[in-house]
Design a protein around this motif. Structure first.
Motif: not given
Length: 109
Positions: A22, A29, A34-39, A65, A67
Motif C-alpha cells: 500500500r 501515485r 495511476e493505479m486502481f485499487e482493484s489492481f 471485489k 478494497s
C-alpha cells in the motif's frame, strides 16, 4: 522496481507486507503513476505465498471485489489460521535482500 520485486514467501507477516504494498502504491501515485485499487488488491493477492492458494481461489470466485483495507483484514484472519496450521516463521524477500523474522516458541522436547 521495489513494488514488483517484493514477495512474501511464508505465511507470517502478511499485514506488514500488505501495508508495504500500500505504501509503494501511494509513492507511485505521488509520482503520478495511476493505479486502481482493484489492481493493487489483485497484484498483492497474487504475490502471496502458495499457502494462500485456497484463499486466492475463494477471492476469485467471490462476486464482490475487496478494497485493500478489506484484503488486509481478511488476510490477517487467514494468516492466523495458517500459522496455527503450519508454523510460525516469516521471510520477506526484496530483490536480493532476505529479511527473516521468527516468533518465539516453546522448545520441543
Amino acid at each position: 522496481m521495489k513494488f514488483t520485486s517484493i514477495k512474501l514467501i511464508t505465511v507470517k507477516g502478511v499485514c506488514d507486507y500488505i501495508n508495504k504494498m500500500r505504501d509503494f502504491a501511494a509513492r507511485l501515485r505521488a509520482l503520478e503513476v495511476e493505479m486502481f485499487e482493484s489492481f493493487l488488491v489483485h497484484f498483492t493477492l497474487n504475490s502471496l505465498p502458495p499457502q494462500f492458494g485456497p484463499f486466492k481461489i475463494s477471492y476469485n470466485t467471490y462476486k464482490d471485489k475487496w478494497s485493500i483495507d478489506e484484503l488486509l483484514t481478511i488476510c490477517d484472519q487467514e494468516e492466523a489460521r495458517l500459522i496455527l496450521e503450519i508454523g510460525d516463521s516469516a521471510t520477506i524477500t526484496q530483490g536480493k535482500k532476505t529479511i527473516q523474522a521468527k516468533q518465539k516458541g516453546k522448545a520441543k522436547m
